[in-house]
Design a protein around this motif. Structure first.
Motif, PDB file in Angstrom:
ATOM      1  N   THR A  17       0.891  -1.198  -0.013  1.00 19.26           N
ATOM      2  CA  THR A  17      -0.064  -0.063  -0.070  1.00 19.26           C
ATOM      3  C   THR A  17       0.927   1.236  -0.092  1.00 19.26           C
ATOM      4  OG1 THR A  17      -1.703  -1.163   1.200  1.00 19.26           O
ATOM      5  CG2 THR A  17      -1.723   1.272   1.331  1.00 19.26           C
ATOM      6  N   LEU A  18       1.832   1.242   0.885  1.00 13.99           N
ATOM      7  CA  LEU A  18       2.976   2.464   0.723  1.00 13.99           C
ATOM      8  C   LEU A  18       3.332   2.734  -0.719  1.00 13.99           C
ATOM      9  CD1 LEU A  18       4.834   1.882   4.115  1.00 13.99           C
ATOM     10  CD2 LEU A  18       3.644   3.884   3.547  1.00 13.99           C
ATOM     11  N   ALA A  19       3.839   1.670  -1.417  1.00 15.03           N
ATOM     12  CA  ALA A  19       4.580   1.940  -2.423  1.00 15.03           C
ATOM     13  C   ALA A  19       3.585   2.231  -3.647  1.00 15.03           C
ATOM     14  CB  ALA A  19       4.989   0.409  -3.217  1.00 15.03           C
ATOM     15  N   SER A  20       2.190   1.721  -3.539  1.00 16.27           N
ATOM     16  CA  SER A  20       1.107   2.246  -4.211  1.00 16.27           C
ATOM     17  C   SER A  20       0.912   3.737  -3.945  1.00 16.27           C
ATOM     18  CB  SER A  20      -0.124   1.428  -4.049  1.00 16.27           C
ATOM     19  OG  SER A  20       0.017   0.145  -4.617  1.00 16.27           O
ATOM     20  N   LEU A  21       0.901   4.155  -2.819  1.00 17.90           N
ATOM     21  CA  LEU A  21       0.537   5.457  -2.559  1.00 17.90           C
ATOM     22  C   LEU A  21       1.693   6.388  -2.817  1.00 17.90           C
ATOM     23  CD1 LEU A  21      -1.653   5.141   0.800  1.00 17.90           C
ATOM     24  CD2 LEU A  21      -2.568   5.668  -1.386  1.00 17.90           C
ATOM     25  N   LYS A  25       1.149   9.615  -5.110  1.00 21.67           N
ATOM     26  CA  LYS A  25       1.757  10.970  -4.679  1.00 21.67           C
ATOM     27  C   LYS A  25       2.624  11.504  -5.787  1.00 21.67           C
ATOM     28  CE  LYS A  25       4.358  13.340  -1.433  1.00 21.67           C
ATOM     29  NZ  LYS A  25       5.695  13.212  -0.701  1.00 21.67           N
ATOM     30  N   ALA A  26       3.499  10.686  -6.342  1.00 27.49           N
ATOM     31  CA  ALA A  26       4.384  11.416  -7.169  1.00 27.49           C
ATOM     32  C   ALA A  26       3.765  11.623  -8.630  1.00 27.49           C
ATOM     33  CB  ALA A  26       5.600  10.340  -7.623  1.00 27.49           C
ATOM     34  N   MET A  28       0.784  12.759  -8.581  1.00 25.53           N
ATOM     35  CA  MET A  28      -0.036  13.842  -8.040  1.00 25.53           C
ATOM     36  C   MET A  28       0.932  15.399  -8.306  1.00 25.53           C
ATOM     37  SD  MET A  28      -3.309  13.546  -7.580  1.00 25.53           S
ATOM     38  CE  MET A  28      -4.425  12.403  -7.082  1.00 25.53           C
ATOM     39  N   GLU A  29       2.191  15.076  -7.709  1.00 29.66           N
ATOM     40  CA  GLU A  29       3.113  16.177  -7.742  1.00 29.66           C
ATOM     41  C   GLU A  29       3.314  16.457  -9.221  1.00 29.66           C
ATOM     42  OE1 GLU A  29       5.365  15.246  -3.466  1.00 29.66           O
ATOM     43  OE2 GLU A  29       6.033  14.247  -5.489  1.00 29.66           O
ATOM     44  N   MET A  30       3.552  15.621 -10.103  1.00 24.42           N
ATOM     45  CA  MET A  30       4.050  15.497 -11.532  1.00 24.42           C
ATOM     46  C   MET A  30       3.085  16.636 -12.012  1.00 24.42           C
ATOM     47  SD  MET A  30       4.338  13.210 -14.576  1.00 24.42           S
ATOM     48  CE  MET A  30       2.943  12.781 -14.613  1.00 24.42           C
ATOM     49  N   TYR A  31       1.382  16.138 -11.756  1.00 20.56           N
ATOM     50  CA  TYR A  31       0.509  17.004 -12.589  1.00 20.56           C
ATOM     51  C   TYR A  31       0.541  18.383 -11.763  1.00 20.56           C
ATOM     52  CZ  TYR A  31      -1.159  12.679 -14.749  1.00 20.56           C
ATOM     53  OH  TYR A  31      -1.279  11.560 -15.563  1.00 20.56           O
ATOM     54  N   GLY A  32       0.734  18.416 -10.617  1.00 18.18           N
ATOM     55  CA  GLY A  32       0.780  19.718  -9.948  1.00 18.18           C
ATOM     56  C   GLY A  32       1.855  20.854 -10.779  1.00 18.18           C
ATOM     57  N   GLN A  33       2.731  20.388 -11.428  1.00 16.80           N
ATOM     58  CA  GLN A  33       3.828  20.995 -11.803  1.00 16.80           C
ATOM     59  C   GLN A  33       3.410  21.272 -13.142  1.00 16.80           C
ATOM     60  OE1 GLN A  33       7.595  18.797 -11.354  1.00 16.80           O
ATOM     61  NE2 GLN A  33       7.710  19.263  -9.152  1.00 16.80           N
ATOM     62  N   ILE A  34       2.868  20.482 -13.932  1.00 17.22           N
ATOM     63  CA  ILE A  34       2.700  20.487 -15.468  1.00 17.22           C
ATOM     64  C   ILE A  34       1.278  20.840 -15.960  1.00 17.22           C
ATOM     65  CG2 ILE A  34       4.545  18.993 -16.104  1.00 17.22           C
ATOM     66  CD1 ILE A  34       2.076  16.936 -16.735  1.00 17.22           C
ATOM     67  N   SER A  35       0.386  21.010 -14.806  1.00 10.81           N
ATOM     68  CA  SER A  35      -0.944  21.602 -15.214  1.00 10.81           C
ATOM     69  C   SER A  35      -0.954  23.022 -15.680  1.00 10.81           C
ATOM     70  CB  SER A  35      -1.856  21.301 -13.926  1.00 10.81           C
ATOM     71  OG  SER A  35      -2.183  20.014 -13.690  1.00 10.81           O
ATOM     72  N   GLN A  36      -1.842  23.414 -16.707  1.00  6.94           N
ATOM     73  CA  GLN A  36      -1.890  24.551 -17.193  1.00  6.94           C
ATOM     74  C   GLN A  36      -2.616  25.521 -16.308  1.00  6.94           C
ATOM     75  OE1 GLN A  36      -0.508  25.611 -20.032  1.00  6.94           O
ATOM     76  NE2 GLN A  36       0.427  23.616 -20.277  1.00  6.94           N
ATOM     77  N   ASN A  47      -3.676  17.447  -2.796  1.00 13.55           N
ATOM     78  CA  ASN A  47      -3.896  15.971  -2.802  1.00 13.55           C
ATOM     79  C   ASN A  47      -2.752  15.385  -2.717  1.00 13.55           C
ATOM     80  OD1 ASN A  47      -6.708  15.747  -2.839  1.00 13.55           O
ATOM     81  ND2 ASN A  47      -6.554  16.016  -5.215  1.00 13.55           N
ATOM     82  N   ALA A  48      -1.692  15.733  -3.131  1.00 14.37           N
ATOM     83  CA  ALA A  48      -0.059  15.033  -3.037  1.00 14.37           C
ATOM     84  C   ALA A  48      -0.016  15.409  -1.255  1.00 14.37           C
ATOM     85  CB  ALA A  48       0.923  15.839  -3.669  1.00 14.37           C
ATOM     86  N   GLN A  49      -0.362  16.565  -0.836  1.00 15.81           N
ATOM     87  CA  GLN A  49      -0.010  16.733   0.640  1.00 15.81           C
ATOM     88  C   GLN A  49      -0.873  15.693   1.559  1.00 15.81           C
ATOM     89  OE1 GLN A  49       2.351  18.590   2.154  1.00 15.81           O
ATOM     90  NE2 GLN A  49       1.562  17.495   4.125  1.00 15.81           N
ATOM     91  N   ARG A  50      -2.068  15.512   1.041  1.00 13.17           N
ATOM     92  CA  ARG A  50      -3.038  14.543   1.877  1.00 13.17           C
ATOM     93  C   ARG A  50      -2.414  13.154   1.924  1.00 13.17           C
ATOM     94  NH1 ARG A  50      -8.757  16.994  -0.338  1.00 13.17           N
ATOM     95  NH2 ARG A  50      -8.834  18.886   1.067  1.00 13.17           N
ATOM     96  N   LEU A  51      -1.853  12.812   0.507  1.00 11.44           N
ATOM     97  CA  LEU A  51      -1.454  11.514   0.531  1.00 11.44           C
ATOM     98  C   LEU A  51      -0.177  11.338   1.391  1.00 11.44           C
ATOM     99  CD1 LEU A  51      -1.593  10.763  -3.212  1.00 11.44           C
ATOM    100  CD2 LEU A  51      -2.723   9.547  -1.293  1.00 11.44           C
ATOM    101  N   GLU A  52       0.585  12.585   1.279  1.00 14.09           N
ATOM    102  CA  GLU A  52       1.974  12.445   2.310  1.00 14.09           C
ATOM    103  C   GLU A  52       1.654  12.143   3.844  1.00 14.09           C
ATOM    104  OE1 GLU A  52       5.553  11.983   3.874  1.00 14.09           O
ATOM    105  OE2 GLU A  52       5.180  12.082   1.689  1.00 14.09           O
ATOM    106  N   GLU A  53       0.339  12.839   4.231  1.00 11.18           N
ATOM    107  CA  GLU A  53      -0.166  12.558   5.809  1.00 11.18           C
ATOM    108  C   GLU A  53      -0.450  11.211   5.987  1.00 11.18           C
ATOM    109  OE1 GLU A  53      -3.085  15.500   5.907  1.00 11.18           O
ATOM    110  OE2 GLU A  53      -1.568  17.102   5.722  1.00 11.18           O
ATOM    111  N   VAL A  54      -1.153  10.338   4.919  1.00  8.62           N
ATOM    112  CA  VAL A  54      -1.596   9.177   4.960  1.00  8.62           C
ATOM    113  C   VAL A  54      -0.189   8.150   5.165  1.00  8.62           C
ATOM    114  CG1 VAL A  54      -2.853   7.150   3.522  1.00  8.62           C
ATOM    115  CG2 VAL A  54      -3.842   9.653   3.902  1.00  8.62           C
TER     116      VAL A  54
END
Length: 75
Positions: A17-21, A25-26, A28-36, A47-54
């Motif tokens: 589960t850790l590996a999947s999440l 997260k990675a 989400m972070e990528m999309y957070g950088q490339i989204s227009q 959502n990447a931050q929320r995943l980090e908390e989990v």
């Protein structure tokens, strides 16, 4: 040993589960950088931050499992 197989299965499942999440997260972070759009970037970053908390909670749980059943450490 009673329950031994269950502990190993639980630790293995938590690690999977850790590996999947971490992958999610990675992504989400990528999309957070490339989204227009700024709104989309913020959503992905939030959502990447929320995943980090989990992930942190799961890492703590895994540590507890490995302390309780040290023979399964590293599985």
């Amino acid at each position: 040993m009673p329950g031994g197989d269950d502990s190993m299965t639980i630790a293995s499942n938590v690690k999977q589960t850790l590996a999947s999440l971490e992958g999610a997260k990675a992504t989400m972070e990528m999309y957070g950088q490339i989204s227009q759009e700024e709104g989309a970037r913020q959503t992905f970053r939030r959502n990447a931050q929320r995943l980090e908390e989990v992930l942190e909670l799961l890492r703590q749980r895994l540590q507890t499992l490995e302390l309780e059943e040290p023979q399964y450490k590293g599985f």
